[in-house]
Design an enzyme around this catalytic site. Structure first.
Site, PDB file in Angstrom:
ATOM      1  N   HIS A 135     -13.972  38.594 -28.176  1.00  0.00           N
ATOM      2  CA  HIS A 135     -14.816  39.844 -28.839  1.00  0.00           C
ATOM      3  C   HIS A 135     -13.823  40.692 -28.635  1.00  0.00           C
ATOM      4  CE1 HIS A 135     -18.634  38.292 -27.512  1.00  0.00           C
ATOM      5  NE2 HIS A 135     -18.269  37.455 -28.288  1.00  0.00           N
ATOM      6  N   PHE A 136     -14.245  42.014 -29.855  1.00  0.00           N
ATOM      7  CA  PHE A 136     -13.372  43.230 -30.603  1.00  0.00           C
ATOM      8  C   PHE A 136     -14.404  44.208 -31.530  1.00  0.00           C
ATOM      9  CE2 PHE A 136     -12.005  40.120 -33.456  1.00  0.00           C
ATOM     10  CZ  PHE A 136     -12.653  40.687 -34.599  1.00  0.00           C
ATOM     11  N   HIS A 234     -21.642  33.086 -36.253  1.00  0.00           N
ATOM     12  CA  HIS A 234     -21.363  31.677 -36.086  1.00  0.00           C
ATOM     13  C   HIS A 234     -21.852  30.845 -34.401  1.00  0.00           C
ATOM     14  CE1 HIS A 234     -18.006  34.909 -34.772  1.00  0.00           C
ATOM     15  NE2 HIS A 234     -18.286  34.489 -34.118  1.00  0.00           N
ATOM     16  N   HIS A 285     -14.825  30.406 -38.527  1.00  0.00           N
ATOM     17  CA  HIS A 285     -15.251  31.907 -38.369  1.00  0.00           C
ATOM     18  C   HIS A 285     -14.168  32.344 -37.649  1.00  0.00           C
ATOM     19  CE1 HIS A 285     -13.689  30.728 -33.765  1.00  0.00           C
ATOM     20  NE2 HIS A 285     -14.582  31.392 -33.512  1.00  0.00           N
ATOM     21  N   ALA A 287      -8.856  32.429 -36.256  1.00  0.00           N
ATOM     22  CA  ALA A 287      -8.166  31.861 -35.873  1.00  0.00           C
ATOM     23  C   ALA A 287      -8.142  30.652 -35.424  1.00  0.00           C
ATOM     24  CB  ALA A 287      -6.582  32.555 -35.523  1.00  0.00           C
TER      25      ALA A 287
END
Length: 381
Positions: A135-136, A234, A285, A287
């Protein structure tokens, strides 16, 4: 271009990736294990596919039976994009101004103004906080624009600033899954409607949480909050044509605008998604991990210093006071975002609209940035 499609007990597995893409065999094995579940119809795996705890991450799974464990505990996790206006966007000046998103906002925080109605599920714990893992919250600028007309419809142009918020339902989603697994394990939901009622609360909660955090950051940076131009979940279940479509680490791709996250040291991609039934109407959603957290920690300590991980190769800064998390979430732990986007394009699942370039990526509070901010203030006085 290669699309692998195999049948398992009348259900099918399709991996939307090229032969050169990094796809772990364990993740493909998990896809086939899911395909063997009662009622399963089709598993569509995206190019960011990687193994998860009991179920693959980066897969959309269509079934006549609802399986809560396929969605996992972070129900409602998603990525939202908010336009933001700042006079100057100097990363070194802004990094120390991000609020502490480990702690909930105070009762008088002006960010609460974005909460216009009741809190979904009445669940207050953790609202307005980020959580750990991948998370970010990121301040980024629009870099390359591939589709000017589409970008203009979203109100975007090259050089514009945006806040990107990736978070979910925190303890609420975990509580919902635990209540199920303690009784039924990985089995189906005995009462799908009851599960979906709680699930829908968690999805709405996750969206509200992203809005509240974006508002907290906007105020901290000296500007006003805005409404999101993109907000796609997602991790969720959707009922489509009478079938339960489980998404775990895949975004809705049926005519949606989706931000597909790269890493804190690379571009992310805003795409127009147009996936059809063979992809379970879904797109990637992000990389996708190519290293486990343990491997990223072990290898990262050999290859990188903490300072190198806080200052990325694209000139951005990472605010993260948790050193272990810095290594676990290093850009090298992830697949190349360009390969993921290329696979989506090659399989006609999405069209790139624009890239975003990180300026400041916030993970956890960092005392160093806060001290630097205090130092600048004292020098001015």
């Amino acid at each position: 271009m290669k699309r692998a499609s195999l049948s398992t007990k009348q259900s099918t597995v399709t991996v939307f990736a090229s032969p050169t893409s990094w796809i772990e065999s364990d993740a493909v094995t998990q896809c086939h294990q899911v395909a063997a579940l009662d009622g399963m119809l089709h598993v569509a795996a995206m190019p960011d596919l990687h193994p998860g705890k009991g179920a693959p991450i980066g897969a959309a799974m269509a079934s006549r039976v609802l399986y809560p464990f396929l969605v996992g505990s972070d129900i409602g996790c998603g990525i939202a994009v908010f336009p933001i206006k700042l006079k100057r966007a100097v990363p070194a000046r802004l990094a120390g101004r991000f609020p502490d998103l480990d702690s909930p906002p105070e009762s008088d925080d002006p960010a609460w103004s974005v909460v216009h109605s009741g809190i979904p599920g009445g669940h207050v714990d953790g609202l307005g906080t980020l959580g750990r893992g991948n998370h970010f919250v990121e301040l980024a600028k629009i870099d390359t624009v591939f589709e000017p007309g589409h970008a203009e419809r979203l109100g975007l142009d090259a050089g514009d600033l945006v806040l990107i918020v990736h978070s979910g339902s925190r303890g609420l989603g975990e509580r919902i899954l635990r209540a199920h697994t303690e009784v039924h394990g990985a089995g189906p939901a005995p009462d799908p409607d009851a599960y979906l009622a709680m699930h829908d609360d968690a999805v709405r909660w996750g969206s509200l949480n992203r809005r509240l955090m974006a508002a907290r950051v906007a105020h901290a940076l000296g500007t006003e909050p805005t409404e999101p131009i993109v907000d796609e979940c997602h991790n969720l279940v959707e009922i489509r044509d009478g079938v339960y479509l489980h998404r775990k680490g895949v975004a809705p791709g049926d005519g949606r605008d989706v931000l597909i996250a790269g890493t804190r040291g690379t571009h992310s991609y805003l795409v127009a998604a147009h996936a059809g039934p063979d992809a379970n109407y879904s797109v990637a959603h992000g990389a996708g991990r190519k290293m486990s957290r343990a491997d990223a920690l072990r290898r990262g300590k050999v290859k990188h210093t903490v300072e190198q991980l806080r200052n990325t190769s694209v000139g951005s800064l990472v605010v993260c006071g948790d050193r272990q998390l810095l290594f676990e979430e290093a850009p090298t732990a992830y697949k190349r975002i360009e390969q993921v986007i290329g696979d989506l394009v090659d399989h006609n699942l999405a069209t790139p609209v624009a890239t975003t370039l990180p300026l400041v990526t916030y993970k956890t509070p960092d005392v160093g940035y806060a001290e630097a901010k205090r130092g600048r203030r004292s020098r001015r006085t």
